[in-house]
Enzyme design. Structure first.
Site, PDB file in Angstrom:
ATOM      1  N   CYS A 142      41.120  37.607   4.518  1.00 48.34           N
ATOM      2  CA  CYS A 142      41.390  38.241   3.227  1.00 48.34           C
ATOM      3  C   CYS A 142      41.258  37.258   2.065  1.00 48.34           C
ATOM      4  O   CYS A 142      40.713  37.605   1.001  1.00 48.34           O
ATOM      5  CB  CYS A 142      42.776  38.882   3.240  1.00 48.34           C
ATOM      6  SG  CYS A 142      44.084  37.852   3.929  1.00 48.34           S
ATOM      7  N   HIS A 192      46.833  39.108  -3.025  1.00 51.00           N
ATOM      8  CA  HIS A 192      46.706  37.652  -2.873  1.00 51.00           C
ATOM      9  C   HIS A 192      46.188  37.046  -4.180  1.00 51.00           C
ATOM     10  O   HIS A 192      45.320  37.623  -4.852  1.00 51.00           O
ATOM     11  CB  HIS A 192      45.716  37.295  -1.765  1.00 51.00           C
ATOM     12  CG  HIS A 192      46.218  37.564  -0.373  1.00 51.00           C
ATOM     13  ND1 HIS A 192      47.487  38.011  -0.099  1.00 51.00           N
ATOM     14  CD2 HIS A 192      45.588  37.421   0.830  1.00 51.00           C
ATOM     15  CE1 HIS A 192      47.623  38.138   1.209  1.00 51.00           C
ATOM     16  NE2 HIS A 192      46.491  37.784   1.792  1.00 51.00           N
TER      17      HIS A 192
END
Length: 346
Positions: free
Chosen positions: A134, A246
């Site tokens: 990710c 994130h």
């Protein structure tokens, strides 16, 4: 006539997001099949305005299925991906298991979709395509257009990764610890090695011999494989008390000159990127704004005068989307758009 799509791990966080995005993007599917382990068989999951009941992966016949999107972890991918690929089905795998195999492409469509052309032309292919970590996915989306303009020599990235990257257990632990602290309960670590509520933890995945964690190694290895093996990459990965999204602080050293204004203009024109970069309070993206969005957000674009041809940027993305579910679907879309997959479903 559309495609048949199987979603493996459909009852997990990423699997549910895959189903959501398939519906949102109106993926040309005649049939979507939710698959899970025997303990989750029969659980209901949403696909647009439909409710699907999860079928048992162990009993399912993949003959005639066009795409299998796997979000069930490395153990399942190791056991099943080749078996599914042997039926002619294209496996797009979210786990880390196949990412570092030299004969399996690691794809972020905005960056290296062209790799699919040669792969699909190879009669000996395993029909497995890997989805990156990710943190890597959002990083290379931001780096690619800058690399094309000025050639990147070195990247130093600090990641600030949400608890959803550790699955449902990570989300539950942050929620329970946060609630507990307010009533004077002890915040006992479980999924994470230390308290995550009101804390940050510079440790994701296992430690390696050189002192790096496996997560940090993944960012380095995957950036090189996807973007350019010549780029030097250093990473520090940190878990933060954020549910979804994130963030990355990225320092980039280029071979050729590039100004902050040039970088800003280049990124504004790049696919999959939204630039939010006002030099004022609130003029930047944070994880909260990224949730539910397709784009990777880039902010705080500025020159680093401590090195020659240096820039600093701030990169934010929904890790369950671009970092996982969305990217897998974009890979399937790229195969279709490039004319690399004929429909098998009748």
């Amino acid at each position: 006539m559309g495609y048949r799509v199987a979603v493996i791990g459909a009852t997990g966080n990423v699997g549910r997001e895959v189903l959501n995005i398939l519906a949102e993007r109106k993926f040309p599917a005649d049939e979507v099949i939710a698959l899970a382990s025997s303990r989750s068989t029969g659980k209901e999951v949403s696909y647009g305005d439909k409710i699907l009941k999860a079928k048992n992966l162990d009993d399912f016949d993949f003959t005639g299925v066009d795409f299998a999107i796997m979000s069930a972890g490395s153990t399942i991918s190791k056991e099943w991906a080749q078996r599914i690929g042997a039926t002619g089905c294209i496996v797009i795998d979210n786990s880390s298991y196949w990412r570092y195999h030299s004969d399996v492409p690691l794809i972020v469509p905005e960056v290296n979709a062209h790799v699919l052309d040669a792969y699909m032309a190879n009669p000996k292919r395993q029909n497995i395509i890997a989805n990156p970590n990710c943190s890597t996915a959002q990083l290379v989306v931001a780096l690619k257009p800058l690399h094309d303009f000025a050639r990147i020599k070195r990247v130093v990235v600090d990641t600030y990764q949400s608890v959803s990257g550790a699955g449902r257990e990570g989300i539950d632990e942050l929620w329970n610890q946060t609630k507990g602290i307010f009533v004077n309960d002890t915040a006992t670590p479980g999924k994470f090695p230390k308290q995550i509520a009101f804390n940050v933890i510079p440790h994701i995945d296992v430690f390696m011999e050189d002192g790096s964690t496996k997560e940090e190694w993944k960012v380095m290895a995957e950036t090189k494989k996807i973007l350019d093996p010549k780029i030097k990459v250093s990473c520090t990965a940190v878990r933060v008390p954020v549910f979804v999204g994130h963030s990355e602080a990225v320092n980039i050293e280029f071979e050729n000159p590039i100004s902050a204004d040039e970088a800003r203009d280049i990124l504004r024109e790049a696919p999959g990127i939204s630039v939010i970069d006002k030099r004022e309070a609130g003029g930047y993206a944070t994880p909260v704004e990224s949730v539910g969005e397709y784009d990777t957000f880039v902010s705080r674009i500025r020159e680093d005068n401590t090195i020659e041809n240096g820039l600093n940027i701030w990169v934010v993305s929904d890790n369950l989307r671009k970092g996982a579910a969305l990217n897998t679907i974009q890979i399937a879309e790229a195969l279709i758009e490039r004319g690399l997959l004929a429909r098998k479903a009748a």
